[in-house]
Design a protein around this motif. Structure first.
Motif, short mmCIF file in Angstrom:
data_model
loop_
_atom_site.label_atom_id
_atom_site.label_comp_id
_atom_site.label_asym_id
_atom_site.label_seq_id
_atom_site.Cartn_x
_atom_site.Cartn_y
_atom_site.Cartn_z
N ILE A 1 0.84 -1.19 0.00
CA ILE A 1 0.00 0.00 0.00
C ILE A 1 0.88 1.24 0.00
CG2 ILE A 1 -1.89 -1.12 1.24
CD1 ILE A 1 -0.88 0.86 3.63
N LYS A 2 0.26 2.35 -0.36
CA LYS A 2 0.92 3.64 -0.30
C LYS A 2 -0.01 4.57 0.46
CE LYS A 2 0.92 5.80 -4.12
NZ LYS A 2 1.14 6.32 -5.46
N ILE A 3 0.52 5.28 1.45
CA ILE A 3 -0.24 6.30 2.16
C ILE A 3 0.31 7.65 1.73
CG2 ILE A 3 -0.83 7.31 4.40
CD1 ILE A 3 -0.69 4.51 5.60
N HIS A 4 -0.58 8.48 1.19
CA HIS A 4 -0.20 9.82 0.74
C HIS A 4 -0.45 10.78 1.90
CE1 HIS A 4 0.77 12.93 -2.11
NE2 HIS A 4 -0.30 13.59 -1.71
N SER A 5 0.64 11.40 2.37
CA SER A 5 0.54 12.27 3.54
C SER A 5 1.48 13.46 3.39
CB SER A 5 0.92 11.47 4.79
OG SER A 5 0.89 12.29 5.93
N ALA A 6 0.93 14.64 3.57
CA ALA A 6 1.72 15.88 3.55
C ALA A 6 2.65 15.96 2.34
CB ALA A 6 2.50 16.03 4.86
N GLY A 7 2.12 15.61 1.17
CA GLY A 7 2.91 15.72 -0.06
C GLY A 7 3.92 14.60 -0.27
N GLN A 8 3.93 13.61 0.60
CA GLN A 8 4.86 12.48 0.45
C GLN A 8 4.08 11.18 0.41
OE1 GLN A 8 7.68 12.73 3.69
NE2 GLN A 8 9.05 13.99 2.45
N ASP A 9 4.68 10.19 -0.24
CA ASP A 9 4.11 8.85 -0.29
C ASP A 9 4.94 7.92 0.58
OD1 ASP A 9 2.08 9.56 -2.04
OD2 ASP A 9 3.28 9.14 -3.81
N HIS A 10 4.27 7.11 1.38
CA HIS A 10 4.93 6.15 2.26
C HIS A 10 4.41 4.76 1.91
CE1 HIS A 10 6.21 9.64 4.54
NE2 HIS A 10 4.94 10.03 4.57
N SER B 1 -4.84 9.51 2.71
CA SER B 1 -5.49 8.44 1.96
C SER B 1 -4.53 7.33 1.61
CB SER B 1 -6.11 9.00 0.66
OG SER B 1 -5.10 9.58 -0.14
N LEU B 2 -5.12 6.16 1.41
CA LEU B 2 -4.39 4.93 1.13
C LEU B 2 -4.68 4.50 -0.30
CD1 LEU B 2 -4.22 1.75 3.18
CD2 LEU B 2 -5.59 1.68 1.15
N THR B 3 -3.65 3.98 -0.96
CA THR B 3 -3.79 3.40 -2.30
C THR B 3 -3.23 1.99 -2.26
OG1 THR B 3 -3.49 5.58 -3.31
CG2 THR B 3 -3.21 3.66 -4.74
N PHE B 4 -3.99 1.03 -2.83
CA PHE B 4 -3.48 -0.33 -2.95
C PHE B 4 -2.57 -0.39 -4.17
CE2 PHE B 4 -7.37 -1.02 -0.53
CZ PHE B 4 -6.90 -1.85 0.47
N LEU B 5 -1.40 -0.99 -4.00
CA LEU B 5 -0.45 -1.16 -5.11
C LEU B 5 -0.55 -2.59 -5.63
CD1 LEU B 5 2.60 0.62 -3.46
CD2 LEU B 5 0.93 1.61 -5.05
N LYS B 6 -0.21 -2.78 -6.88
CA LYS B 6 -0.20 -4.13 -7.44
C LYS B 6 0.96 -4.89 -6.84
CE LYS B 6 -2.46 -3.08 -11.75
NZ LYS B 6 -2.44 -3.16 -13.20
N ASN B 7 0.69 -6.14 -6.46
CA ASN B 7 1.75 -6.97 -5.87
C ASN B 7 2.56 -7.65 -6.95
OD1 ASN B 7 1.05 -6.33 -3.28
ND2 ASN B 7 -0.35 -8.03 -3.05
#
Length: 161
Positions: A43-52, A155-161
């Motif tokens: 997953i990717k969490i988009h927070s304060a202009g950064q992706d984690h 927000s959260l985004t699911f990434l392809k595995n």
């Protein structure tokens, strides 16, 4: 010569019979093991202009959700667990048999963080509940939300595995 009543099967046929008898049992056992194997989701969490990016174990059955991260002795900064529910509900969490302090993110159906339960105490049996509805939850190592600036509304985004 065979000295006895009845017909003897040749050894090859007897062995074949055993294989055909036990093959379905072995196959079904292997299938069950494969289904219980750990499923991971990036997953990717988009927070304060950064992706984690995080790699999360998926807890999508009642048994996996009940166990959660119990008995884990360590957790890397990019690891955690993703709890998936079929419908939004009021979620409660506790730390029974969990030696690692955790941050728990509660998300709505759209993948937006609606609550963060910060620094859940190891081994605590105190239930911490969210009064509103959520459909997903993520357990991460305590302090990760603070360190990466992850907060309610991200927000959260699911990434392809």
């Amino acid at each position: 010569m065979f000295a006895g009543g009845g017909r003897a099967r040749p050894p090859k046929l007897r062995n074949s019979f055993l294989i055909y008898l036990f093959f379905p049992l072995l196959f079904s056992t292997a299938l069950q093991c494969a289904q219980q194997r750990t499923q991971n989701q990036a997953i990717k969490i988009h927070s304060a202009g950064q992706d984690h990016t995080f790699i999360l174990e998926v807890a999508n059955t009642p048994e996996k959700r009940e166990k959660g991260l119990m008995y884990r002795k360590s957790l890397k900064d990019h690891e955690g667990m993703l709890f998936l529910f079929d419908h939004p509900k009021r979620l409660c969490f506790w730390m029974k048999n969990s030696p690692i302090p955790l941050d728990i993110l509660l998300l709505n159906k759209q993948g937006v963080i609606v609550k963060i339960l910060k620094n859940m105490k190891p081994y605590s049996q105190e239930r911490r509940c969210f009064k509103n509805f959520a459909q997903r939850a993520i357990e991460l190592k305590a302090g990760i939300c603070h360190d990466k600036g992850i907060r309610v509304g991200d927000s959260l985004t699911f990434l392809k595995n």
